[in-house]
Design an enzyme around this catalytic site. Structure first.
Site, mmCIF file in Angstrom:
data_model
loop_
_atom_site.group_PDB
_atom_site.id
_atom_site.type_symbol
_atom_site.label_atom_id
_atom_site.label_comp_id
_atom_site.label_asym_id
_atom_site.label_seq_id
_atom_site.Cartn_x
_atom_site.Cartn_y
_atom_site.Cartn_z
ATOM 1 N N GLU A 132 0.951 -0.779 -2.875
ATOM 2 C CA GLU A 132 1.184 0.195 -1.813
ATOM 3 C C GLU A 132 1.030 -0.451 -0.435
ATOM 4 O OE1 GLU A 132 2.804 2.596 -2.945
ATOM 5 O OE2 GLU A 132 1.503 4.357 -2.861
ATOM 6 N N THR A 185 7.700 5.599 4.259
ATOM 7 C CA THR A 185 6.280 5.873 4.475
ATOM 8 C C THR A 185 5.762 5.147 5.706
ATOM 9 O OG1 THR A 185 5.971 6.111 2.090
ATOM 10 C CG2 THR A 185 3.991 5.784 3.412
#
Length: 310
Positions: A132, A185
């Site tokens: 991530e 994101t």
């Protein structure tokens, strides 16, 4: 099916933040999910094959979330074993339902299975978080933790990492509507305020506590009252055309609550049954259609298992 040299994994999509729980709350879905196959190689190193149409992976393999996560896992074990990863991605990147985390979770879960499960699923989260970080610059766990553990997950602390599975009503359903626009994101994080008022913080803390209590008690009214975001939604919702109208349509159709899934552009709504979830999906699609935005919907129960061997 798995053999001693190869394994195929389903890895679930996830909803992160869950309205009030920015970076600390998430849950897994039964549908959709990615599929990856991992094979042992004779030579060291990790190679990647993409069997997904219309999905381009990073040119630099070291920016691939599955590879980065797996490298961190193997470094922890002190292993130089090589692997080949074959992707069939069914979660569109930039959709807001955990595409990068599904890949990260799947790779470490698959290799851990092939190596005889030297680590627990809880211990795999720290490595999936590194994927991530490669994707968006922040090693958040609100997608990868539910992707690995299933169900609703609370990240109580990042330092040290403290992850808690939250009981929830078995009949809880989720509707996802994915407008066919992309919100990265990393970009969605850049627009967030770096400071918040004490008033907003107190409101948000109350909602987080209320949501967890509502899930554990099976109190749908409390769940609904608590699915409110005073901090992130007002800013990120401007990136989603028609957001307010679609949310209003979901609530009128019977949703307990509706908010942005992850960083968007997908939106999620929770409900008490599959019938209600389907009605909510129809209402949300109809609302988006007024804005001439193509969209895809999913209706799913909460996934209690996380990844599974297929």
């Amino acid at each position: 099916m798995a053999d001693s040299n190869s394994i195929k994994i389903f890895s679930p999509a996830t909803v992160a933040n869950v309205a009030c729980g920015f970076d600390i709350l998430g849950f897994a879905l039964d549908h959709p999910g990615d599929e990856i196959q991992v094979r042992l190689k004779d030579a060291p190193g990790i190679t990647v094959l993409n069997q997904t149409k219309d999905t381009v992976f990073p040119a630099d393999v070291n920016k691939n979330t599955a590879v980065v996560s797996l490298q961190a896992y193997l470094a922890h074990l002190g292993s130089e074993q090589g692997f080949e990863i074959i992707f069939t991605k069914k979660i569109k990147p930039g959709s807001g339902i955990g595409s990068s985390s599904a890949s990260a979770a799947a790779s470490v879960f698959a290799v851990n299975e092939l190596l005889g499960n030297p680590l627990s699923k809880e211990n795999l989260v720290q490595f999936a978080m590194q994927g991530e970080k490669a994707a968006c610059g922040v090693a958040h766990a609100d997608n990868v933790a539910p992707a690995l553990l299933g169900g609703f997950v609370l990240v109580r602390s990042y330092s040290p990492l403290d992850i808690i599975s939250i009981p929830y009503p078995a009949e809880l359903y989720c509707t996802i509507i994915h407008p066919q626009i992309e919100v990265k994101t990393e970009d969605a994080r850049k627009i967030l305020r770096q400071g918040i008022s004490l008033k907003d913080a107190v409101k948000q803390w109350g909602n987080v506590g209320g949501l967890i209590a509502g899930l554990m008690k099976g109190d749908y009214a409390l769940i609904g009252r608590s699915l409110e975001d005073a901090i992130i939604e007002p800013i990120r919702s401007i990136l989603i055309p028609g957001y307010d109208a679609v949310k209003e349509a979901a609530l009128k159709a019977g949703a307990l609550g509706c908010c942005i899934s992850g960083s968007g552009p997908s939106m999620f709504a929770l409900s008490r049954s599959q019938e209600e979830a389907n009605q909510i999906a129809s209402a949300m699609k109809k609302a988006f259609t007024r804005y001439e935005i193509d969209n895809i919907d999913y209706v799913s129960k909460v996934n209690s298992q996380g990844p599974k061997v297929i």
